[in-house]
Design an enzyme around this catalytic site. Structure first.
Site: not given
Ligand SMILES: O=P(O)(O)OC[C@H]1O[C@H](O[C@H]2O[C@H](CO)[C@@H](O)[C@H](O)[C@H]2O)[C@H](O)[C@@H](O)[C@@H]1O
Ligand SMILES: O=c1ccn([C@@H]2O[C@H](COP(=O)(O)OP(=O)(O)O)[C@@H](O)[C@H]2O)c(=O)[nH]1
Length: 455
Positions: A155, A364
């Site tokens: 991701h 990202d």
């Molecule tokens: O599980 P956390 O440590 O709380 O973090 C939340 C997630 O963050 C990252 O998200 C990524 O996946 C998104 C969907 O493909 C993508 O849009 C975004 O650019 C990425 O940063 C992380 O990769 C996840 O594993 C986490 O669960």
């Molecule tokens: O207060 C919040 C802030 C973010 N999000 C969700 O968290 C996800 C963030 O995904 P993104 O791919 O932009 O970044 P990541 O946090 O996975 O790196 C999106 O679906 C947002 O709608 C949410 O549900 N509540």
């Protein structure tokens, strides 16, 4: 039809709300056919080793999750996943903290996940493993005799091969990807960088049909599969959300001011300090916008035990105070900075209330917020998306105002351009963005990956 088994560190249990794109996307991907979602329970236990399992059934989906001890969570998640791999994969070699002991914890926890998962698998299950927490999982499953199809999706970005090679033990870790049948990346550029790594640092070969061959002869496939959102559902949520009290309150509080919104986990990859500074640059370079624009930044806290995240939080508090102290008027606060987590039911209403969506990560994997912002807009008055060229989403969302997040003047100019953009142009850009999202939604993403895995 075979059962789909999704494996990820983060599992969104029914009715659980937490920011993070992976969990949001997996929930949407499982909605149609169901299956098994396997991963960490979200629980940490004391005086007990990792490994206690829990099972919940909800409709056609079963959740099988495993507890982790405090020590394992610290080494595997806070440590190797989030202090070594996360900065490395986001091009931040300066923040990489490599330790042999947390790497050992990471490998041990992956072995434990593999043992527990192997017991749950049926012969025709299709297994789909997600993200950097689980890179060695397939290799461990193969050692346990699992012969199922296993796919992997990363991701986050795949950095340049010279950066990957800076990590001690990179050979062992990244070679283990060859145990998967298919490895997926967010963009063609991520795929390209991984192929270079296989050629330059693993002595491998890359074939035109997507196959990769390691020096030891192992073959697997790799491809680009840009993740997306449930576009129709988000649009419906956004239309319904505008009548919610919290959304109404936000709108009422703005008066006639333009709203620019940012929504990000509080993470250094999201470029929040630069974004705050770019907003200040806007106020300095375009004084006529004083009192005309409000910037709302929602930034739910994330990975709170990791020191780099604690430092970032302090920095942002200082910056928000500084900008408001310097530029606010008695009747106007330029920056509203909120560390709360909101549900999609509310968030989509906030997106729809905004004229400008500010998505300016330094790196990202994709950034689902960029896509959700577009899907949430009112077709009669769509907002403008200002998007970093370093978000995976920029490879598809050409009609956004694409910016370099390191160029503060450039971001300030893009904000001013968005503020002044005629409605016809706003509509034209939004239509093109929205049309692509209607086709390339989460269902197509899931289908394309699983078809490729089955091929
Ligand atoms: O599980 P956390 O440590 O709380 O973090 C939340 C997630 O963050 C990252 O998200 C990524 O996946 C998104 C969907 O493909 C993508 O849009 C975004 O650019 C990425 O940063 C992380 O990769 C996840 O594993 C986490 O669960
Ligand atoms: O207060 C919040 C802030 C973010 N999000 C969700 O968290 C996800 C963030 O995904 P993104 O791919 O932009 O970044 P990541 O946090 O996975 O790196 C999106 O679906 C947002 O709608 C949410 O549900 N509540």
């Amino acid at each position: 039809m075979s059962r789909l088994v999704i494996v990820s560190n983060r599992v969104a249990l029914p009715h659980e709300q937490r920011a993070g794109g992976l969990a949001v996307a997996m929930r949407a991907a499982l909605k149609e056919f169901g299956g098994l979602w396997f991963g960490w329970s979200g629980k940490r236990v004391r005086d007990e080793p990792s490994g206690r399992m829990h099972e919940i059934k909800d409709g056609n989906t079963t959740y099988a999750t495993m507890d982790l001890s405090y020590e394992d969570f610290d080494g595997y998640y806070n440590g190797f996943s989030n202090r070594t791999l996360w900065p490395l994969l986001h091009f931040r070699l300066d923040l990489v903290d490599y330790r042999r002991d947390t790497y050992d914890d990471y490998r041990r926890v992956n072995s434990l996940f593999a043992e527990k998962l192997a017991k749950q698998l049926r012969p025709d299950d299709v297994v789909w493993v997600h993200d950097y927490h689980m890179i060695p999982l397939a290799q461990r499953l193969r050692e346990l005799g699992v012969a199922n199809r296993i796919g992997f999706f990363l991701h986050v970005p795949m950095p340049s091969s010279d950066l990957l090679a800076a990590m001690p033990n990179h050979e062992q870790l990244f070679s283990s990807l060859a145990a998967y049948d298919l490895v997926g990346f967010q963009t063609e550029r991520d795929l390209d960088r991984f192929q270079s790594y296989v050629r330059l640092y693993r002595g491998g070969k890359v074939y035109a049909d997507g196959r990769l061959r390691m020096q030891d002869g192992r073959e697997f496939r790799a491809g680009a599969f840009p993740i997306s959102i449930d576009t129709g559902m988000i649009a419906r949520q956004a239309a319904a959300a505008v009548s919610r009290a919290s959304v109404q309150r936000l709108r009422d509080s703005l008066g006639s001011r333009v709203l620019a919104i940012g929504v990000d986990r509080l993470d250094y990859s999201k470029g929040l300090p630069d974004r705050f500074r770019a907003f200040e640059r806007l106020l300095e370079s375009y004084p006529e916008l004083h009192g005309q624009i409000t910037y709302l930044q929602l930034a739910p806290v994330s990975r709170v035990e990791v020191p780099e995240y604690q430092a970032l939080r302090r920095e942002l508090e200082g910056l928000a105070g500084h900008i408001n102290g310097r530029h606010a008027a008695p009747e106007w606060t330029p920056v509203r900075y909120v560390n709360r987590d909101f549900s999609h039911g509310v968030l989509t209403g906030f997106y729809r209330s905004a004229d400008i969506g500010l998505v300016t990560p330094l790196r990202d994997g994709m950034n689902l917020v960029a896509k959700e912002f577009v899907a949430s807009q009112d077709p009669e008055k769509p907002g403008v998306l200002v998007l970093s060229r370093f978000a995976g989403a920029a490879a598809e969302m050409h009609e956004a105002l694409i910016v370099n997040p390191y160029d503060l003047d450039g971001v300030a100019d893009a904000l001013a351009q968005a503020h002044a953009m005629p409605m016809d142009e706003r509509k034209e850009r939004w239509h093109a963005l929205h049309k692509r999202l209607q086709k390339h939604d989460i269902t197509l993403w899931r289908r394309k990956f699983l078809e490729a895995l089955a091929a």
